[in-house]
Write a protein that holds these residues in place. Structure first.
Motif, PDB file in Angstrom:
ATOM      1  N   MET A   1     -23.865  77.133 -15.089  1.00 51.30           N
ATOM      2  CA  MET A   1     -24.578  76.463 -16.182  1.00 51.30           C
ATOM      3  C   MET A   1     -23.576  75.783 -17.115  1.00 51.30           C
ATOM      4  O   MET A   1     -22.571  76.391 -17.498  1.00 51.30           O
ATOM      5  CB  MET A   1     -25.397  77.479 -16.987  1.00 51.30           C
ATOM      6  CG  MET A   1     -26.003  76.904 -18.263  1.00 51.30           C
ATOM      7  SD  MET A   1     -26.926  78.112 -19.227  1.00 51.30           S
ATOM      8  CE  MET A   1     -28.345  78.340 -18.148  1.00 51.30           C
ATOM      9  N   PRO A   2     -23.830  74.530 -17.515  1.00 53.46           N
ATOM     10  CA  PRO A   2     -22.935  73.837 -18.453  1.00 53.46           C
ATOM     11  C   PRO A   2     -22.853  74.580 -19.784  1.00 53.46           C
ATOM     12  O   PRO A   2     -23.848  75.131 -20.261  1.00 53.46           O
ATOM     13  CB  PRO A   2     -23.602  72.471 -18.619  1.00 53.46           C
ATOM     14  CG  PRO A   2     -24.475  72.313 -17.416  1.00 53.46           C
ATOM     15  CD  PRO A   2     -24.936  73.687 -17.064  1.00 53.46           C
ATOM     16  N   ILE A   3     -21.666  74.582 -20.386  1.00 50.86           N
ATOM     17  CA  ILE A   3     -21.467  75.255 -21.668  1.00 50.86           C
ATOM     18  C   ILE A   3     -22.389  74.677 -22.738  1.00 50.86           C
ATOM     19  O   ILE A   3     -22.918  75.412 -23.583  1.00 50.86           O
ATOM     20  CB  ILE A   3     -19.998  75.129 -22.125  1.00 50.86           C
ATOM     21  CG1 ILE A   3     -19.068  75.814 -21.122  1.00 50.86           C
ATOM     22  CG2 ILE A   3     -19.819  75.736 -23.515  1.00 50.86           C
ATOM     23  CD1 ILE A   3     -19.282  77.305 -21.029  1.00 50.86           C
ATOM     24  N   LEU A   4     -22.607  73.360 -22.721  1.00 52.49           N
ATOM     25  CA  LEU A   4     -23.472  72.724 -23.716  1.00 52.49           C
ATOM     26  C   LEU A   4     -24.861  73.337 -23.704  1.00 52.49           C
ATOM     27  O   LEU A   4     -25.433  73.637 -24.763  1.00 52.49           O
ATOM     28  CB  LEU A   4     -23.565  71.218 -23.441  1.00 52.49           C
ATOM     29  CG  LEU A   4     -24.559  70.433 -24.334  1.00 52.49           C
ATOM     30  CD1 LEU A   4     -24.158  70.546 -25.801  1.00 52.49           C
ATOM     31  CD2 LEU A   4     -24.628  68.971 -23.894  1.00 52.49           C
ATOM     32  N   LEU A   5     -25.411  73.550 -22.522  1.00 58.51           N
ATOM     33  CA  LEU A   5     -26.750  74.125 -22.416  1.00 58.51           C
ATOM     34  C   LEU A   5     -26.755  75.571 -22.921  1.00 58.51           C
ATOM     35  O   LEU A   5     -27.688  75.996 -23.604  1.00 58.51           O
ATOM     36  CB  LEU A   5     -27.227  74.065 -20.965  1.00 58.51           C
ATOM     37  CG  LEU A   5     -28.657  74.574 -20.704  1.00 58.51           C
ATOM     38  CD1 LEU A   5     -29.665  73.827 -21.572  1.00 58.51           C
ATOM     39  CD2 LEU A   5     -29.010  74.435 -19.226  1.00 58.51           C
ATOM     40  N   LEU A   6     -25.699  76.330 -22.586  1.00 57.00           N
ATOM     41  CA  LEU A   6     -25.590  77.713 -23.069  1.00 57.00           C
ATOM     42  C   LEU A   6     -25.576  77.747 -24.591  1.00 57.00           C
ATOM     43  O   LEU A   6     -26.276  78.561 -25.215  1.00 57.00           O
ATOM     44  CB  LEU A   6     -24.319  78.366 -22.527  1.00 57.00           C
ATOM     45  CG  LEU A   6     -23.987  79.747 -23.110  1.00 57.00           C
ATOM     46  CD1 LEU A   6     -25.035  80.774 -22.689  1.00 57.00           C
ATOM     47  CD2 LEU A   6     -22.591  80.199 -22.691  1.00 57.00           C
ATOM     48  N   VAL A   7     -24.796  76.865 -25.207  1.00 57.85           N
ATOM     49  CA  VAL A   7     -24.687  76.822 -26.672  1.00 57.85           C
ATOM     50  C   VAL A   7     -26.034  76.513 -27.310  1.00 57.85           C
ATOM     51  O   VAL A   7     -26.429  77.139 -28.305  1.00 57.85           O
ATOM     52  CB  VAL A   7     -23.633  75.774 -27.092  1.00 57.85           C
ATOM     53  CG1 VAL A   7     -23.703  75.502 -28.602  1.00 57.85           C
ATOM     54  CG2 VAL A   7     -22.236  76.245 -26.708  1.00 57.85           C
ATOM     55  N   ILE A   8     -26.746  75.562 -26.746  1.00 60.33           N
ATOM     56  CA  ILE A   8     -28.060  75.203 -27.282  1.00 60.33           C
ATOM     57  C   ILE A   8     -29.031  76.378 -27.149  1.00 60.33           C
ATOM     58  O   ILE A   8     -29.776  76.696 -28.083  1.00 60.33           O
ATOM     59  CB  ILE A   8     -28.610  73.954 -26.572  1.00 60.33           C
ATOM     60  CG1 ILE A   8     -27.764  72.732 -26.934  1.00 60.33           C
ATOM     61  CG2 ILE A   8     -30.073  73.718 -26.950  1.00 60.33           C
ATOM     62  CD1 ILE A   8     -28.132  71.481 -26.176  1.00 60.33           C
ATOM     63  N   ILE A   9     -29.012  77.029 -25.997  1.00 65.94           N
ATOM     64  CA  ILE A   9     -29.907  78.177 -25.778  1.00 65.94           C
ATOM     65  C   ILE A   9     -29.589  79.303 -26.762  1.00 65.94           C
ATOM     66  O   ILE A   9     -30.494  79.886 -27.375  1.00 65.94           O
ATOM     67  CB  ILE A   9     -29.800  78.685 -24.332  1.00 65.94           C
ATOM     68  CG1 ILE A   9     -30.400  77.656 -23.367  1.00 65.94           C
ATOM     69  CG2 ILE A   9     -30.512  80.037 -24.172  1.00 65.94           C
ATOM     70  CD1 ILE A   9     -30.219  77.999 -21.902  1.00 65.94           C
ATOM     71  N   LEU A  10     -28.299  79.609 -26.928  1.00 64.12           N
ATOM     72  CA  LEU A  10     -27.917  80.676 -27.855  1.00 64.12           C
ATOM     73  C   LEU A  10     -28.268  80.305 -29.296  1.00 64.12           C
ATOM     74  O   LEU A  10     -28.662  81.173 -30.092  1.00 64.12           O
ATOM     75  CB  LEU A  10     -26.422  80.983 -27.737  1.00 64.12           C
ATOM     76  CG  LEU A  10     -25.965  81.599 -26.411  1.00 64.12           C
ATOM     77  CD1 LEU A  10     -24.459  81.853 -26.429  1.00 64.12           C
ATOM     78  CD2 LEU A  10     -26.712  82.894 -26.119  1.00 64.12           C
ATOM     79  N   GLY A  11     -28.137  79.028 -29.648  1.00 60.06           N
ATOM     80  CA  GLY A  11     -28.533  78.586 -30.984  1.00 60.06           C
ATOM     81  C   GLY A  11     -30.028  78.759 -31.210  1.00 60.06           C
ATOM     82  O   GLY A  11     -30.466  79.175 -32.294  1.00 60.06           O
ATOM     83  N   ILE A  12     -30.814  78.462 -30.177  1.00 58.25           N
ATOM     84  CA  ILE A  12     -32.270  78.655 -30.271  1.00 58.25           C
ATOM     85  C   ILE A  12     -32.606  80.141 -30.409  1.00 58.25           C
ATOM     86  O   ILE A  12     -33.428  80.524 -31.241  1.00 58.25           O
ATOM     87  CB  ILE A  12     -32.967  78.059 -29.031  1.00 58.25           C
ATOM     88  CG1 ILE A  12     -32.838  76.528 -29.035  1.00 58.25           C
ATOM     89  CG2 ILE A  12     -34.444  78.456 -29.001  1.00 58.25           C
ATOM     90  CD1 ILE A  12     -33.324  75.865 -27.757  1.00 58.25           C
ATOM     91  N   VAL A  13     -31.948  80.964 -29.597  1.00 55.07           N
ATOM     92  CA  VAL A  13     -32.195  82.412 -29.656  1.00 55.07           C
ATOM     93  C   VAL A  13     -31.851  82.957 -31.034  1.00 55.07           C
ATOM     94  O   VAL A  13     -32.606  83.754 -31.616  1.00 55.07           O
ATOM     95  CB  VAL A  13     -31.378  83.145 -28.569  1.00 55.07           C
ATOM     96  CG1 VAL A  13     -31.474  84.656 -28.755  1.00 55.07           C
ATOM     97  CG2 VAL A  13     -31.873  82.766 -27.182  1.00 55.07           C
TER      98      VAL A  13
END
Length: 266
Positions: A1-13
């Motif tokens: 998974m791209p880091i950008l997507l991980l960061v966005i998901i963690l920000g949403i969480v």
């Protein structure tokens, strides 16, 4: 998974869970593990994006902060009681956070601890909702000194990932007789110094351990968490007023049980 997507998901969480009684840290740990990343490597990131959620509270309640600030200069008793209550509740977290910092760090990547804490916390919420007798306090300034001390001590339970800082403070306050609305607002306002202090402390302590390039991701994660938290907090008060905390309790129990099953099958 791209880091950008991980960061966005963690920000949403972070934005969704920070002020709900479901444990933001616990969900961030589980989300990181579920997405295939090492939770320990992202532990500082998960704490460092909290300022976004903090800013959402400041923006949503800016009139309250303004009135307290003006009231302090005008020697308003309500303003000074507000400051006293939040300050008193904040102290235990500072003392224990510094004293037990290394032991707390060891738990920040432990998904099993999170899962059990989610389940036990859900049971505790159901018990308090069922048996607590509360009285309308009419705002944070009217909470007693002793209740503020108690709320501060209960908040320290959230140093165990999965317990939930907001859940501990809100349900702890209700257990001491504080009404839901005042308990929730006390938790929101107490989050400002508590989360700010935790973020500064963790960044100072682990600055050299932050992976190269992660500072930029921290900024993006904070922005995402701000936007999401702003929306969630407004909806949270409406849900709690109508349905209480029961739905969050059952969610915690289900999420914790599912996490235990998943962790045992890995």
């Amino acid at each position: 998974m791209p880091i950008l997507l991980l960061v966005i998901i963690l920000g949403i969480v972070e934005g969704v869970t920070e002020f709900l009684p479901v444990s933001s840290t616990g969900h961030l740990i589980l989300a990181t593990e579920l997405l295939g990343f090492n939770a320990e490597e992202w532990a500082v990131f998960n704490i460092a994006i909290q300022p976004g959620a903090i800013l959402a509270i400041v923006v949503l309640y800016w009139r309250t902060f303004r009135d307290v600030l003006i009231g302090m200069f005008k020697a308003s008793p309500d303003a000074w009681r507000f400051i006293r209550n939040i300050g008193v509740a904040f102290v235990p977290a500072v003392v224990l956070g510094v004293a037990l910092g290394d032991r707390i760090d060891l738990l920040l990547g432990n998904a099993v601890v999170v899962a059990w804490a989610l389940i036990l916390g859900g049971v505790a919420i159901l018990a308090i909702e069922r048996f607590a007798t509360t009285t309308d306090r009419g705002g944070v300034a009217n909470v007693t000194f002793l209740h503020s001390v108690g709320i501060g001590l209960v908040q320290c339970l959230a140093m165990i990932p999965g317990v939930s800082r907001s859940g501990a403070t809100i349900l702890g306050a209700m257990g001491m007789g504080v009404d839901r609305k005042t308990a929730a607002e006390f938790s929101f306002f107490l989050a400002v110094p508590t989360l700010s202090g935790a973020t500064v402390y963790q960044l100072f302590k682990h600055w050299d351990a932050i992976p190269e390039g992660q500072l930029g991701w921290i900024g993006l994660g904070s922005i995402v968490s701000f936007v999401v938290a702003y929306v969630v907090v407004k909806a949270f008060m409406a849900i709690v007023t109508r349905y209480g905390f029961g739905p969050f309790a059952w969610y915690r129990i289900a999420a914790g049980a599912a996490a235990l099953v998943w962790l045992s099958m890995r």
